[in-house]
Design an enzyme around this catalytic site. Structure first.
Site: not given
Ligand code: BJW
Length: 260
Positions: A134, A161, A227
């Site tokens: 990401h 740039c 997790n």
């Molecule tokens: C602990 C802890 C401790 C806490 N110990 N654990 C409908 C269905 C399916 C997919 C889609 C859909 N509509 C749209 C989509 C696609 C979309 C998507 O997934 N949307 C969903 C909302 C449904 N995805 C995209 O658009 C992606 N691109 C894409 O799909 O391109 C097309 C493609 C097609 C085919 C192949 C490949 C590609 C792009 C996604 C980009 C995500 N970007 C972000 C960046 C934000 C910007 C920023 O940084 O400010 O990435 S969003 C954000 O979420 C960030 C993270 O990397 C990502 C995941 O979050 P993460 O890491 O899981 O964090 P949390 O907070 O959600 O969870 C933390 C966890 O830790 C919790 O479970 C806690 O319990 C735990 N925890 N403390 C251990 N101490």
């Protein structure tokens, strides 16, 4: 809650055999893919996205982490990422990052750490076999000439740039919703070929990362989730262990390395 981690007899035997083969045949037979999310950095003081103290301060990340939000209010978005880039200087890798770096250094087989995180804590801990799917806070992307540059300072004042000299076209090198994550072909190849898929600290809300467990399981890999709480994807893992990454990951790594 007590850890729910068990290593089955066949998994243990398989891993041990893999380690021995890797040593004696000098070729890796056991392939590990690790996916990390915001939870792995939580104990370093980096906020997660979807917790009660969610990073975007009251906004759903799905509403603001988009190219459309950047086009609407570029100053707000640039300023937010500038703050987070600067904040990296005030955090340090934790025990989970260090344990994964140790696994990277000592595991004789193939290993790929795929992080969804945009911080630099894995590399600061010493991990080298690493993909930031990401993007990274410490990278800027020139949308005029499509080059990426290591970036430590602010983007809010629209610097030119370094490659093409165009001003006003440098944006955070972060993958927003609707954009393609980095190195997908390489990641999917590794996931489909791995024997062990380990997911750490991710809620399983965001695709394609949330679908890697299914790819790995279909390919016959052992799938393990570490997790704090049950996640959206827990039911799709073979094993889950609940607790803080800073405790679970070092114990897991110790277990795996002790089989070598
Ligand atoms: C602990 C802890 C401790 C806490 N110990 N654990 C409908 C269905 C399916 C997919 C889609 C859909 N509509 C749209 C989509 C696609 C979309 C998507 O997934 N949307 C969903 C909302 C449904 N995805 C995209 O658009 C992606 N691109 C894409 O799909 O391109 C097309 C493609 C097609 C085919 C192949 C490949 C590609 C792009 C996604 C980009 C995500 N970007 C972000 C960046 C934000 C910007 C920023 O940084 O400010 O990435 S969003 C954000 O979420 C960030 C993270 O990397 C990502 C995941 O979050 P993460 O890491 O899981 O964090 P949390 O907070 O959600 O969870 C933390 C966890 O830790 C919790 O479970 C806690 O319990 C735990 N925890 N403390 C251990 N101490």
């Amino acid at each position: 809650m007590a850890p729910r981690w068990q290593v089955g007899v066949s998994a243990r035997a398989g891993l041990r055999a893999g380690c021995q083969r890797a040593e004696t045949m000098a070729m890796p037979h056991h392939r590990i893919v690790i996916l990390t999310g915001a939870g792995v950095s939580a104990e370093s003081g980096v906020p997660t996205f979807r917790g009660p103290d969610g990073l975007w301060e009251g906004h759903r990340v799905e509403d603001v982490a988009t190219p459309e939000a950047f086009a609407r209010n570029p100053r707000l978005v640039q300023g937010f990422y500038d703050q987070r880039r600067a904040a990296l200087g005030r955090v340090a890798p934790n025990a989970a990052h260090r344990a994964l770096a140790r696994l990277d250094a000592q595991w004789p087989g193939e290993l790929l750490l795929v992080t969804q995180n945009v911080d630099d804590l894995h590399e600061r801990a010493g991990s080298t076999r690493l993909i930031h799917m990401h993007g990274q806070l410490k990278s800027a992307w020139c949308t005029a000439c499509d080059t990426r540059h290591r970036w430590e300072v602010a983007l809010l004042d629209w610097p030119p740039c370094p490659a093409c000299g165009t001003a006003g076209r440098m944006r955070p090198d972060i993958v927003w919703f609707g954009e393609m994550p980095h190195e997908m072909a390489r990641i999917e190849r590794a996931v489909m070929a791995c024997d062990l898929f380990l997911s750490i600290g991710t809620s399983g809300n965001v695709y394609p990362a949330a679908g890697f467990v299914d790819l790995a399981a279909r390919a016959g890999a052992r799938t393990v989730e570490l997790n704090l709480d049950l996640s959206m994807a827990s039911q799709r893992f073979g094993e889950s262990r609940l607790g803080p990454a800073g405790e679970l990951v070092p114990a897991f790594v110790e277990d795996i390395l002790s089989l070598c």
